[in-house]
Write a protein that holds these residues in place. Sequence first.
Motif, PDB file in Angstrom:
ATOM      1  N   ARG A  81     -10.492   4.976  -3.366  1.00  0.00           N
ATOM      2  CA  ARG A  81      -9.498   3.865  -2.774  1.00  0.00           C
ATOM      3  C   ARG A  81      -9.718   2.567  -3.411  1.00  0.00           C
ATOM      4  O   ARG A  81      -9.124   1.720  -3.506  1.00  0.00           O
TER       5      ARG A  81
ATOM      6  N   SER B 285      -5.850  10.983  -1.757  1.00  0.00           N
ATOM      7  CA  SER B 285      -6.496  10.189  -2.501  1.00  0.00           C
ATOM      8  C   SER B 285      -7.764   9.566  -1.944  1.00  0.00           C
ATOM      9  O   SER B 285      -8.407   8.550  -2.343  1.00  0.00           O
TER      10      SER B 285
ATOM     11  N   THR C 276       0.889  -1.379  -0.239  1.00  0.00           N
ATOM     12  CA  THR C 276       0.058   0.128   0.100  1.00  0.00           C
ATOM     13  C   THR C 276       0.971   1.096   0.015  1.00  0.00           C
ATOM     14  O   THR C 276       0.305   2.405  -0.053  1.00  0.00           O
TER      15      THR C 276
ATOM     16  N   HIS D  24      -2.128  12.475   5.085  1.00  0.00           N
ATOM     17  CA  HIS D  24      -2.039  12.008   3.681  1.00  0.00           C
ATOM     18  C   HIS D  24      -3.184  11.352   3.336  1.00  0.00           C
ATOM     19  O   HIS D  24      -3.542   9.927   3.276  1.00  0.00           O
TER      20      HIS D  24
ATOM     21  N   VAL E  39      -0.175   5.300  -6.626  1.00  0.00           N
ATOM     22  CA  VAL E  39       0.576   5.957  -7.784  1.00  0.00           C
ATOM     23  C   VAL E  39       1.954   5.911  -7.549  1.00  0.00           C
ATOM     24  O   VAL E  39       2.825   5.823  -8.315  1.00  0.00           O
ATOM     25  N   GLY E  40       2.513   6.750  -6.352  1.00  0.00           N
ATOM     26  CA  GLY E  40       3.786   6.864  -6.133  1.00  0.00           C
ATOM     27  C   GLY E  40       4.433   5.346  -5.596  1.00  0.00           C
ATOM     28  O   GLY E  40       3.785   4.391  -5.123  1.00  0.00           O
TER      29      GLY E  40
ATOM     30  N   ARG F 125       5.138  14.130  -1.566  1.00  0.00           N
ATOM     31  CA  ARG F 125       5.856  13.109  -0.821  1.00  0.00           C
ATOM     32  C   ARG F 125       6.548  13.809   0.435  1.00  0.00           C
ATOM     33  O   ARG F 125       6.939  14.746  -0.056  1.00  0.00           O
TER      34      ARG F 125
HETATM   35  C1  8YV Z   1      -1.874   6.534  -1.225  1.00  0.00           C
HETATM   36  C2  8YV Z   1      -0.559   8.124  -2.602  1.00  0.00           C
HETATM   37  O1  8YV Z   1      -2.704   6.516  -0.586  1.00  0.00           O
HETATM   38  O2  8YV Z   1      -0.811   7.077  -4.375  1.00  0.00           O
HETATM   39  C3  8YV Z   1      -0.079   7.502  -3.605  1.00  0.00           C
HETATM   40  O3  8YV Z   1       1.061   7.777  -4.217  1.00  0.00           O
HETATM   41  O4  8YV Z   1       0.364   9.041  -1.832  1.00  0.00           O
HETATM   42  C4  8YV Z   1      -1.741   7.811  -1.643  1.00  0.00           C
HETATM   43  O5  8YV Z   1      -2.808   7.897  -3.070  1.00  0.00           O
HETATM   44  C5  8YV Z   1      -0.406   6.456  -0.268  1.00  0.00           C
HETATM   45  O6  8YV Z   1       0.648   6.205  -1.106  1.00  0.00           O
HETATM   46  C6  8YV Z   1      -0.786   5.064   0.567  1.00  0.00           C
HETATM   47  O7  8YV Z   1       0.397   4.962   1.206  1.00  0.00           O
END
Ligand code: 8YV
Length: 334
Positions: free
Chosen positions: A303, A297, A60, A294, A84-85, A247
């Motif tokens: 989600r 999203s 995650t 955080h 996405v990251g 980030r």
């Molecule tokens: C995530 C986010 O919920 O998608 C990403 O890169 O930063 C968020 O959407 C997060 O990374 C969960 O750790």
Amino acid sequence: MNPTEMTRMKPQILIARAIFPEVIAKLAQHFDVESNPSDALWTQAELTHKLQGRQGVFTTGGERIDAELLAACPDLKICANMAVGYNNFDIAAMTAAGVLGTNAPDVLTETTADFGFALLMATARRMAEAEHFLRAGHWTRWRYDMFAGADIHGATLGILGMGRIGQGIARRGAMGFGMKVIYHNRSRLDAATEAECKASFVGKEELLRSADHLVLVLPYSASSHHAIGAAELAQMKPTATLVNIARGGIVDDAALAVALRNKTIAAAGLDVFEGEPKVHPDLLTVPNVVLTPHIASATMPTRLAMAHLAADNLIGYLIHNKPLTPLNPAVLAL
Ligand code: 8YV
């Protein structure tokens, strides 16, 4: 073959955190699944241990997949991130180990851009500060400059990192609020995309100097570590706001707390932090910052879509040899 034997033949996967039950149920149709319904935070050693004999892992974003873990998990074939990251993945080490990485792009773009804009507005219009004031019972009368903030409409919106989410924020600013949009990115967008976003490419210095509101949407890497530190903050307007939905680690949080206290810039909105979920203690004591945990999203539909995409990558690769959003497609050619 009896059902027990068929179950034994399914590939084995690990789901590292609690996720939607319907996504676990979908994965269980294809895999022998170990999930984490109590949402325990495993150590690196525990994660490594739980991955023994497993071909896939649903991550995650917080789980570190590095060379040491990969060397200890020889059966692993895919790590599917529900984000996405993917700065939690050492992609070079994964490619070297023949392990595919996948992320969850696109499905969160508009939701995350909405949040970036919400945080920008809350920051510029001092909403958190004003709410705390009201809740504390300090609102006894009107005053001409009470919580007077900065305008959004007609202001110059700066965007650092112009991927899909940055472009979504640019469209909102230009079309919804009549903002002048400038951006800086590793590479310049093509002319058609620039025109669609009504955004002009500028150098990083000009971005810092000219933006009334600066939104950070760039990926985290060694090269973007502390991309915004004391020197960059000093170049910004004293009336400017800074928003980080990218980030932690992109902003030097200690330097930002100093800049906020000294009014080097007017205010900041932060959804991500260096070393989160810890937050630099100095950020907790300055009033001119809006802090969120955080959640950019975090809408239920988004989600859920992110979780399904991560699951579909596991199914796509381990069952059909066709992942949807591979990060290191070189592995597919091995
Ligand atoms: C995530 C986010 O919920 O998608 C990403 O890169 O930063 C968020 O959407 C997060 O990374 C969960 O750790």
